[in-house]
Write a protein that holds these residues in place. Structure first.
Motif, mmCIF file in Angstrom:
data_model
loop_
_atom_site.group_PDB
_atom_site.id
_atom_site.type_symbol
_atom_site.label_atom_id
_atom_site.label_comp_id
_atom_site.label_asym_id
_atom_site.label_seq_id
_atom_site.Cartn_x
_atom_site.Cartn_y
_atom_site.Cartn_z
ATOM 1 N N ILE A 123 0.856 -1.185 0.000
ATOM 2 C CA ILE A 123 0.000 0.000 0.000
ATOM 3 C C ILE A 123 0.891 1.234 0.000
ATOM 4 O O ILE A 123 1.860 1.300 0.755
ATOM 5 C CB ILE A 123 -0.905 0.031 1.249
ATOM 6 N N GLU A 124 0.580 2.175 -0.859
ATOM 7 C CA GLU A 124 1.331 3.437 -0.844
ATOM 8 C C GLU A 124 0.377 4.588 -0.591
ATOM 9 O O GLU A 124 -0.684 4.674 -1.205
ATOM 10 C CB GLU A 124 2.048 3.656 -2.170
ATOM 11 N N ILE A 125 0.757 5.445 0.338
ATOM 12 C CA ILE A 125 0.019 6.685 0.563
ATOM 13 C C ILE A 125 0.951 7.807 0.140
ATOM 14 O O ILE A 125 2.102 7.854 0.596
ATOM 15 C CB ILE A 125 -0.343 6.855 2.057
ATOM 16 N N ASP A 126 0.485 8.681 -0.722
ATOM 17 C CA ASP A 126 1.345 9.747 -1.256
ATOM 18 C C ASP A 126 2.634 9.185 -1.862
ATOM 19 O O ASP A 126 3.698 9.801 -1.750
ATOM 20 C CB ASP A 126 1.731 10.753 -0.160
ATOM 21 N N GLY A 127 2.561 8.020 -2.430
ATOM 22 C CA GLY A 127 3.730 7.457 -3.091
ATOM 23 C C GLY A 127 4.754 6.836 -2.159
ATOM 24 O O GLY A 127 5.831 6.427 -2.589
ATOM 25 N N ARG A 128 4.427 6.742 -0.864
ATOM 26 C CA ARG A 128 5.366 6.168 0.091
ATOM 27 C C ARG A 128 4.722 4.943 0.730
ATOM 28 O O ARG A 128 3.559 5.000 1.153
ATOM 29 C CB ARG A 128 5.692 7.220 1.160
ATOM 30 N N ALA A 129 5.488 3.858 0.811
ATOM 31 C CA ALA A 129 4.932 2.611 1.361
ATOM 32 C C ALA A 129 4.388 2.843 2.765
ATOM 33 O O ALA A 129 4.995 3.550 3.572
ATOM 34 C CB ALA A 129 6.008 1.531 1.379
ATOM 35 N N LEU A 130 3.256 2.230 3.049
ATOM 36 C CA LEU A 130 2.594 2.415 4.338
ATOM 37 C C LEU A 130 3.503 2.022 5.493
ATOM 38 O O LEU A 130 3.454 2.617 6.576
ATOM 39 C CB LEU A 130 1.310 1.578 4.366
ATOM 40 N N SER A 131 4.369 1.023 5.242
ATOM 41 C CA SER A 131 5.265 0.569 6.312
ATOM 42 C C SER A 131 6.253 1.664 6.728
ATOM 43 O O SER A 131 6.831 1.607 7.802
ATOM 44 C CB SER A 131 6.024 -0.674 5.859
ATOM 45 N N GLN A 132 6.433 2.663 5.856
ATOM 46 C CA GLN A 132 7.358 3.753 6.165
ATOM 47 C C GLN A 132 6.706 4.895 6.935
ATOM 48 O O GLN A 132 7.373 5.847 7.305
ATOM 49 C CB GLN A 132 7.956 4.336 4.865
ATOM 50 N N TRP A 133 5.410 4.795 7.123
ATOM 51 C CA TRP A 133 4.699 5.857 7.835
ATOM 52 C C TRP A 133 4.605 5.516 9.317
ATOM 53 O O TRP A 133 4.268 4.400 9.673
ATOM 54 C CB TRP A 133 3.261 5.992 7.312
ATOM 55 N N SER A 134 4.839 6.490 10.180
ATOM 56 C CA SER A 134 4.547 6.268 11.600
ATOM 57 C C SER A 134 3.073 6.555 11.807
ATOM 58 O O SER A 134 2.452 7.259 11.013
ATOM 59 C CB SER A 134 5.386 7.190 12.482
ATOM 60 N N ARG A 135 2.523 5.976 12.870
ATOM 61 C CA ARG A 135 1.107 6.185 13.157
ATOM 62 C C ARG A 135 0.770 7.665 13.256
ATOM 63 O O ARG A 135 -0.246 8.122 12.741
ATOM 64 C CB ARG A 135 0.757 5.541 14.492
ATOM 65 N N ALA A 136 1.618 8.406 13.949
ATOM 66 C CA ALA A 136 1.332 9.823 14.187
ATOM 67 C C ALA A 136 1.303 10.587 12.859
ATOM 68 O O ALA A 136 0.416 11.406 12.614
ATOM 69 C CB ALA A 136 2.366 10.399 15.134
ATOM 70 N N GLU A 137 2.276 10.282 11.983
ATOM 71 C CA GLU A 137 2.321 10.936 10.669
ATOM 72 C C GLU A 137 1.061 10.622 9.878
ATOM 73 O O GLU A 137 0.466 11.493 9.246
ATOM 74 C CB GLU A 137 3.489 10.332 9.882
ATOM 75 N N LEU A 138 0.701 9.334 9.931
ATOM 76 C CA LEU A 138 -0.440 8.873 9.156
ATOM 77 C C LEU A 138 -1.725 9.568 9.602
ATOM 78 O O LEU A 138 -2.571 9.917 8.789
ATOM 79 C CB LEU A 138 -0.558 7.355 9.329
ATOM 80 N N ALA A 139 -1.834 9.789 10.921
ATOM 81 C CA ALA A 139 -3.060 10.379 11.466
ATOM 82 C C ALA A 139 -3.227 11.835 11.021
ATOM 83 O O ALA A 139 -4.325 12.374 11.050
ATOM 84 C CB ALA A 139 -3.062 10.287 12.990
ATOM 85 N N ARG A 140 -2.141 12.482 10.630
ATOM 86 C CA ARG A 140 -2.263 13.854 10.129
ATOM 87 C C ARG A 140 -2.772 13.854 8.691
ATOM 88 O O ARG A 140 -3.254 14.846 8.191
ATOM 89 C CB ARG A 140 -0.912 14.568 10.198
ATOM 90 N N ARG A 141 -2.621 12.710 8.032
ATOM 91 C CA ARG A 141 -2.901 12.634 6.601
ATOM 92 C C ARG A 141 -4.196 11.868 6.310
ATOM 93 O O ARG A 141 -4.884 12.163 5.361
ATOM 94 C CB ARG A 141 -1.712 11.902 5.971
ATOM 95 N N VAL A 142 -4.468 10.850 7.136
ATOM 96 C CA VAL A 142 -5.610 9.973 6.884
ATOM 97 C C VAL A 142 -6.517 9.947 8.107
ATOM 98 O O VAL A 142 -6.044 9.756 9.224
ATOM 99 C CB VAL A 142 -5.134 8.527 6.585
ATOM 100 N N GLY A 143 -7.809 10.172 7.901
ATOM 101 C CA GLY A 143 -8.758 10.124 9.019
ATOM 102 C C GLY A 143 -9.894 9.172 8.700
ATOM 103 O O GLY A 143 -10.232 8.970 7.540
ATOM 104 N N ILE A 144 -10.466 8.569 9.729
ATOM 105 C CA ILE A 144 -11.509 7.574 9.480
ATOM 106 C C ILE A 144 -12.762 7.845 10.308
ATOM 107 O O ILE A 144 -12.682 8.337 11.436
ATOM 108 C CB ILE A 144 -10.978 6.140 9.761
ATOM 109 N N LEU A 145 -13.885 7.530 9.707
ATOM 110 C CA LEU A 145 -15.153 7.527 10.432
ATOM 111 C C LEU A 145 -15.491 6.054 10.648
ATOM 112 O O LEU A 145 -15.742 5.328 9.691
ATOM 113 C CB LEU A 145 -16.235 8.199 9.585
ATOM 114 N N PHE A 146 -15.456 5.612 11.917
ATOM 115 C CA PHE A 146 -15.680 4.190 12.176
ATOM 116 C C PHE A 146 -17.154 3.835 12.053
ATOM 117 O O PHE A 146 -18.032 4.698 12.149
ATOM 118 C CB PHE A 146 -15.195 3.816 13.573
ATOM 119 N N GLN A 147 -17.383 2.538 11.896
ATOM 120 C CA GLN A 147 -18.754 2.074 11.765
ATOM 121 C C GLN A 147 -19.528 2.276 13.062
ATOM 122 O O GLN A 147 -20.687 2.636 13.062
ATOM 123 C CB GLN A 147 -18.730 0.595 11.407
#
Lengths: 326, 258
Positions: free
Chosen positions: B62-86
């Protein structure tokens, strides 16, 4: 809640703490007037008052404050970790393990200075048993809670065996220990250092705790490293509780009720709840112990009895008020 | 060619031992809105969770913004991706305002208090979902629909670049379904962000999204521009019932006939 109200709450609690300390130092079988407390503390004049203050009341007040602070802090942590409002510092069996350790020493008639060490060892044993059973792989809050409650029940059974097979004299010391008692308690500066370290550590995670209170998935989605946070919370709460228990036995009610009282008073943000809990928990135990020493003087009651006697009506009152204002 | 916001390469989704989808190749560009459709248990939620590191998938696929998801820290990811849970959990007491403010958590450095800007964003979000008059209320006293609106306000406060919505219409009355999705849809177009929405409501998907991912639940999928995927034939196959479209003067609607 606006920061102004939070500041007001914390300031009010600090004033309460000051008053609790004065009450704890002045009350007892010999009452020391407030004016001479200051004088004796700043500039001790040898005599009976100096002895009572420095050798009896001050150490005991310090023990009461530290125990109350540790338990309230640990209670806040456990309630978020397990996301269960009924959680208290003892729910995962730490007090049970400590009690088995302490009671064994009493039962074997070994010198009572070993009670502290044995209690601490028992508490740690329980911490690792529960973690080993529940915490290795994916540890959900429910799994941790169930494991803790069951291990607790196991300790309970062992405690009952010890109580029923001991002679009368031992049983009384055992009951005092089980109910929580400060008459033998002594604290060193490391207890304060531990309380302060725990407070700062948890404060540094306070915002993550706010997120964790809304569930593990939510916290993770908000960028919290949940598995690391849970480990930190579990072991911090465990060490705080184990330390409290070795100081005063298993004093009940503080860890359960103090956080709830503060939440009902509006301190739900952990950046406020955490420091307020330490201050109120300390004050609460100071006041409870002052009563434990004076209520049926010259006899003393275990402080654990008093925490429930004050805590139950106070908590019910606040709960009722909170429900009405909603 | 700009870097897509989300790209998956030969991604495999599974739930325990059960295979949900394999060799999934997905691309979501800035400004796009993707609907994820499929039967119960076909992997819609699993996919959304995977994009936020909440599941166990191969994060190198999986790539977000062209960077593999494994390279993202949780904190970084949370600034970029947000979710509405079920569904939302509120076992511990918190006020509506405190809950919305949590959306700012990823954006604040440790030990920093929220500032005027953060409060303004939260208030704005509460106003948007019509909850500003309940700001001081306890979350436990809200209705199901109000809780869902609160969760949406929290997501708006987080202001991510990629919005993941899991059943956004849950508990919402029809008027709020439309106003919420119109708002998010407009936000995505304006900010060149992106939106992925898992839903059971084919008509909401067809109205608010431009691409469709249809998960068949047996490991296969259909992905493409909405007009290509949302046909009577493909939908009928995916849901195992006869679905046909009805053309009205307000647009086309899908309806199950068996």
């Amino acid at each position: 809640m606006s920061p102004l109200r939070q500041y007001t709450l914390l300031s009010a609690l600090t004033v309460l703490l000051g008053a609790s300390i004065v009450i704890a130092l002045s009350s007892g079988s010999v009452s020391v007037p407030v004016s001479s407390i200051w004088q004796q503390l700043l500039n001790p004049v040898p005599g009976i008052e100096q002895q009572i203050l420095w050798e009896l009341r001050l150490p005991r007040a310090m023990a009461a404050f530290v125990t109350g602070g540790l338990l309230a802090l640990s209670g806040v942590i456990m309630q978020v970790l397990l996301r269960n409002p009924l959680a208290d510092p003892y729910i995962l069996g730490i007090s049970g393990g400590a009690a088995v350790g302490a009671l064994s020493v009493i039962l074997l008639g070994v010198a009572s200075i070993w009670i502290t060490q044995a209690a601490f060892a028992g508490a740690l044993l329980s911490v690792f048993v529960v973690f080993g059973l529940a915490g290795r792989q994916q540890w959900s809050a429910t799994r941790l809670l169930l494991t803790g409650v069951v291990v607790s029940a196991g300790w309970g059974a062992i405690i009952n065996v010890m109580l029923t097979t001991s002679n009368g004299n031992n049983v009384q010391s055992m009951l005092f220990w089980l109910m929580g008692d400060l008459s033998q308690s002594r604290t060193g500066s490391w207890h304060f250092a531990l309380l302060l370290t725990g407070l700062l550590l948890i404060l540094s995670q306070a915002r993550a705790l706010n997120a964790l209170a809304r569930g593990e998935l939510m916290a993770a989605a908000l960028g919290v490293n949940v598995s690391r946070l849970k480990l930190l919370l579990y072991f911090t709460a465990s060490i705080l509780t184990a330390t409290a228990v070795t100081v005063a036995g298993s004093v009940g009610f503080v860890g359960l009720v103090i956080p709830h009282m503060l939440r009902l008073l509006g301190a739900r943000d952990h950046r406020w709840l955490v420091p307020c809990s330490v201050v109120l928990g300390g004050s609460f135990l100071l006041l409870a112990d002052s009563l434990a020493r004076t209520l049926v003087a010259p006899q003393q009651l275990p402080v654990g009895v008093l925490t429930a006697m004050i805590g139950v009506p106070a908590f019910l009152f606040i709960l009722h008020q909170g429900a009405r204002s909603r | 060619m700009t870097v897509p916001i989300v790209q998956t390469r030969q991604l495999r989704l599974q739930m325990g031992e059960r295979l949900l989808c394999e060799q999934l190749n997905l691309t979501v560009q800035a400004g796009q809105r993707l609907a994820v459709l499929g039967q119960n248990g076909s992997g819609k939620t699993t996919l959304l969770h995977a994009l936020l590191k909440l599941g166990s998938v191969d994060e190198d696929r999986i790539e977000i913004d062209g960077r593999a998801l494994s390279q993202w820290s949780r904190a970084e990811l949370a600034r970029r991706v947000g979710i509405l849970f079920q569904d939302n959990h509120d076992d511990m007491p918190a006020s509506v305002h405190e809950t919305v403010m949590l959306g700012r958590l990823p954006h604040l450095p440790a030990w920093r208090w929220e500032r005027e800007k953060d409060f303004a964003m939260a208030n704005q979000a509460l106003t948007t979902v019509g909850l500003e008059h309940l700001a001081r209320r306890d979350v436990g006293s809200l209705s199901g629909g109000e809780r869902q609106r609160l969760a949406i306000a929290s997501l708006l406060t987080q202001a991510p670049t990629l919005y993941l919505l899991d059943e956004p219409s849950n508990h919402l009355d029809i008027a709020f379904q439309i106003s919420t999705l119109s708002l998010l849809s407009a936000t995505v177009k304006r900010d060149h962000s992106a939106l992925i929405m898992a839903t059971h409501d084919i008509n909401l998907a067809s109205r608010f999204c431009d691409h469709t991912l249809l998960l068949h639940g047996d490991g296969t999928y259909t992905f493409g521009p909405q007009a290509d995927v949302m046909t009577d034939e493909t939908l009928s196959r995916a849901y195992g019932c006869d679905i046909r479209h009805v053309v009205t003067d307000a647009g086309q609607f899908f309806y199950p006939f068996t």
